[in-house]
Design an enzyme around this catalytic site. Structure first.
Site, PDB file in Angstrom:
ATOM      1  N   LYS A  65       0.430  13.019   2.082  1.00 57.00           N
ATOM      2  CA  LYS A  65       1.975  13.006   1.423  1.00 57.00           C
ATOM      3  C   LYS A  65       1.861  13.439  -0.063  1.00 57.00           C
ATOM      4  CE  LYS A  65       3.528   8.717   3.889  1.00 57.00           C
ATOM      5  NZ  LYS A  65       3.893   7.500   3.944  1.00 57.00           N
ATOM      6  N   ASP A 101      10.500   6.670   2.766  1.00 51.78           N
ATOM      7  CA  ASP A 101       9.777   5.271   3.056  1.00 51.78           C
ATOM      8  C   ASP A 101      10.860   4.099   2.566  1.00 51.78           C
ATOM      9  OD1 ASP A 101       7.660   6.120   4.830  1.00 51.78           O
ATOM     10  OD2 ASP A 101       6.408   6.525   2.954  1.00 51.78           O
TER      11      ASP A 101
HETATM   12  P1  NDP Z   1      -2.759   2.787  -1.034  1.00 51.68           P
HETATM   13  O1  NDP Z   1      -4.054   3.207  -0.506  1.00 51.68           O
HETATM   14  O2  NDP Z   1      -1.861   4.010  -1.802  1.00 51.68           O
HETATM   15  O3  NDP Z   1      -2.640   1.843  -1.730  1.00 51.68           O
HETATM   16  C1  NDP Z   1      -3.415   0.411  -1.473  1.00 51.68           C
HETATM   17  C2  NDP Z   1      -2.905  -0.593  -2.418  1.00 51.68           C
HETATM   18  O4  NDP Z   1      -3.328  -1.956  -1.883  1.00 51.68           O
HETATM   19  C3  NDP Z   1      -3.460  -0.724  -3.891  1.00 51.68           C
HETATM   20  O5  NDP Z   1      -2.561  -1.090  -4.743  1.00 51.68           O
HETATM   21  C4  NDP Z   1      -4.826  -1.510  -3.725  1.00 51.68           C
HETATM   22  O6  NDP Z   1      -4.962  -2.035  -4.906  1.00 51.68           O
HETATM   23  C5  NDP Z   1      -4.316  -2.604  -2.492  1.00 51.68           C
HETATM   24  N1  NDP Z   1      -5.128  -3.348  -2.126  1.00 51.68           N
HETATM   25  C6  NDP Z   1      -6.364  -2.787  -1.014  1.00 51.68           C
HETATM   26  N2  NDP Z   1      -6.956  -3.693  -0.514  1.00 51.68           N
HETATM   27  C7  NDP Z   1      -6.623  -4.797  -0.927  1.00 51.68           C
HETATM   28  C8  NDP Z   1      -6.884  -6.099  -0.954  1.00 51.68           C
HETATM   29  N3  NDP Z   1      -8.147  -6.334  -0.164  1.00 51.68           N
HETATM   30  N4  NDP Z   1      -6.529  -7.120  -1.473  1.00 51.68           N
HETATM   31  C9  NDP Z   1      -5.513  -6.777  -2.621  1.00 51.68           C
HETATM   32  N5  NDP Z   1      -4.980  -5.585  -2.811  1.00 51.68           N
HETATM   33  C10 NDP Z   1      -5.601  -4.508  -2.093  1.00 51.68           C
HETATM   34  O7  NDP Z   1      -1.855   2.498   0.333  1.00 51.68           O
HETATM   35  P2  NDP Z   1      -0.091   2.874   0.578  1.00 51.68           P
HETATM   36  O8  NDP Z   1       0.418   2.414  -0.567  1.00 51.68           O
HETATM   37  O9  NDP Z   1       0.029   4.012   1.258  1.00 51.68           O
HETATM   38  O10 NDP Z   1      -0.045   1.708   1.866  1.00 51.68           O
HETATM   39  C11 NDP Z   1      -0.195   0.381   1.614  1.00 51.68           C
HETATM   40  C12 NDP Z   1       0.471  -0.437   3.086  1.00 51.68           C
HETATM   41  O11 NDP Z   1       1.692  -0.266   3.282  1.00 51.68           O
HETATM   42  C13 NDP Z   1      -0.334  -0.087   4.046  1.00 51.68           C
HETATM   43  O12 NDP Z   1      -0.916  -1.226   4.811  1.00 51.68           O
HETATM   44  C14 NDP Z   1       0.292   0.700   4.913  1.00 51.68           C
HETATM   45  O13 NDP Z   1       0.117   0.700   6.201  1.00 51.68           O
HETATM   46  C15 NDP Z   1       1.801   0.236   4.663  1.00 51.68           C
HETATM   47  N6  NDP Z   1       2.881   1.159   4.842  1.00 51.68           N
HETATM   48  C16 NDP Z   1       3.978   0.685   5.884  1.00 51.68           C
HETATM   49  C17 NDP Z   1       4.964   1.769   6.080  1.00 51.68           C
HETATM   50  C18 NDP Z   1       5.911   1.334   7.084  1.00 51.68           C
HETATM   51  O14 NDP Z   1       6.644   2.367   7.471  1.00 51.68           O
HETATM   52  N7  NDP Z   1       6.138   0.152   7.627  1.00 51.68           N
HETATM   53  C19 NDP Z   1       4.998   3.012   5.459  1.00 51.68           C
HETATM   54  C20 NDP Z   1       4.071   3.063   4.288  1.00 51.68           C
HETATM   55  C21 NDP Z   1       2.716   2.223   4.183  1.00 51.68           C
HETATM   56  P3  NDP Z   1      -6.066  -1.345  -5.980  1.00 51.68           P
HETATM   57  O15 NDP Z   1      -5.206  -0.804  -6.736  1.00 51.68           O
HETATM   58  O16 NDP Z   1      -6.423  -2.659  -6.858  1.00 51.68           O
HETATM   59  O17 NDP Z   1      -6.898  -0.799  -5.337  1.00 51.68           O
END
Ligand code: NDP
Length: 277
Positions: A65, A101
């Site tokens: 993306k 999104d």
């Molecule tokens: P990113 O990798 O960009 O961001 C991940 C985020 O999750 C960060 O804020 C990270 O925190 C946090 N995180 C990861 N693991 C943990 C944990 N164990 N506990 C707490 N916080 C955690 O991912 P995306 O933003 O691209 O995606 C996030 C979610 O959204 C995914 O599950 C994805 O499948 C979903 N999604 C769904 C869509 C839909 O159409 N339904 C569309 C796009 C996304 P930190 O900054 O501290 O690392």
């Protein structure tokens, strides 16, 4: 026949071909929509090949993306704000990059689920790409409060700072999970990737106000860990992100074809298939 595709790595799991085929049938549009696996170092070349072969547009998924954002010649305001592109439209004047999104999330919440955002206290968990993409469409609904909380608090703070000038009357703030103790929200949206590790974000208890709603962008069969934790902590309604997936696809389809498909029937069919396993 006009050609479209979703591009990602991996891509085999994508439901986008099924969703767009259903939209095309429904609206009698003569198009085909494929899934294309691009090599990790070959995003731009794969897009160029598809375009040369007559492709009209693409959806872009993990991990491309940001590269799609860089590739676009022009960006919609919501793609500019998201800093990421999930939809490309190819025209004579170059490549338009959009991000559907966040709009898909807001349509699912407000239209499919009947959840009002205006004047409400909203908590957005996470500060990655999905959270960033949601911020502009969420702020456009004018919630009273929009708090961003993230495991790494500094990333939430950076997001809040970036969106402060567009917050209007909304009280926009950022913190780590612990600092949420004692606060109450009408809607909590999980945009973290915690569910992928089969975990719920570690939140203090008592976050849900009376009648509160919990929404997980993740989806699957049955409750996600976040949805289960939210129910246990007092959320009255919970939903997963399957509707967001269908609605972001509907937004892309509308951009490409100039007409909006009926997402409700497609969402109902996907839900039936997911529940059947
Ligand atoms: P990113 O990798 O960009 O961001 C991940 C985020 O999750 C960060 O804020 C990270 O925190 C946090 N995180 C990861 N693991 C943990 C944990 N164990 N506990 C707490 N916080 C955690 O991912 P995306 O933003 O691209 O995606 C996030 C979610 O959204 C995914 O599950 C994805 O499948 C979903 N999604 C769904 C869509 C839909 O159409 N339904 C569309 C796009 C996304 P930190 O900054 O501290 O690392």
């Amino acid at each position: 026949m006009d050609r479209y595709a979703v591009i990602g790595h991996p891509i085999a799991h994508s439901k986008s071909p099924q969703i767009h085929a259903a939209f095309a049938r429904q609206t009698a549009q003569d198009l085909c929509y494929d899934a294309i696996l691009a090599p990790l170092d070959g995003f731009a070349a794969t897009v160029a090949d598809f375009r040369k072969a007559g492709g009209r547009g693409m959806n872009v998924t993990v991990p491309f993306k940001l590269e799609a954002f860089a590739l676009a010649d022009r960006l919609t305001p919501r793609a500019q704000a998201a800093g990421a592109v999930n939809t490309l439209a190819f025209g004579g004047d170059g490549i338009l990059g959009d991000n559907t999104d966040g709009a898909g999330l807001v349509r699912d919440l407000t239209i499919n689920l009947g959840c009002t955002l205006t004047g409400r206290r909203v908590l957005l968990l996470g500060a990655g790409g999905a959270a960033r993409g949601a911020l502009l469409p969420l702020l456009a609904e004018k919630p009273a409060v929009l708090a961003i909380a993230n495991r790494t608090a500094g990333k939430a703070a950076a997001l809040a700072t970036a969106f402060l000038s567009g917050a209007g009357e909304t009280q926009l703030s950022a913190c780590g999970f612990d600092a949420l103790a004692g606060r109450h929200f009408d809607l909590v949206i999980n945009a973290t990737a915690a569910s992928l590790a089969d975990e719920a974000p570690p939140l203090p208890p008592g976050l849900y106000a009376g009648g509160a709603f919990a929404y997980d962008m993740m989806y699957g069969r049955g409750d996600t860990p976040f949805m289960a934790a939210a129910r246990a902590d007092g959320a009255v309604r919970v939903a997963d992100g399957l509707g967001m997936l269908v609605e972001q696809a509907a937004e892309s389809f509308t951009l490409w074809r100039g007409l909006r498909p009926d997402s409700a029937t497609v969402l109902a069919e996907l839900r039936r298939q997911l529940d059947a396993g």
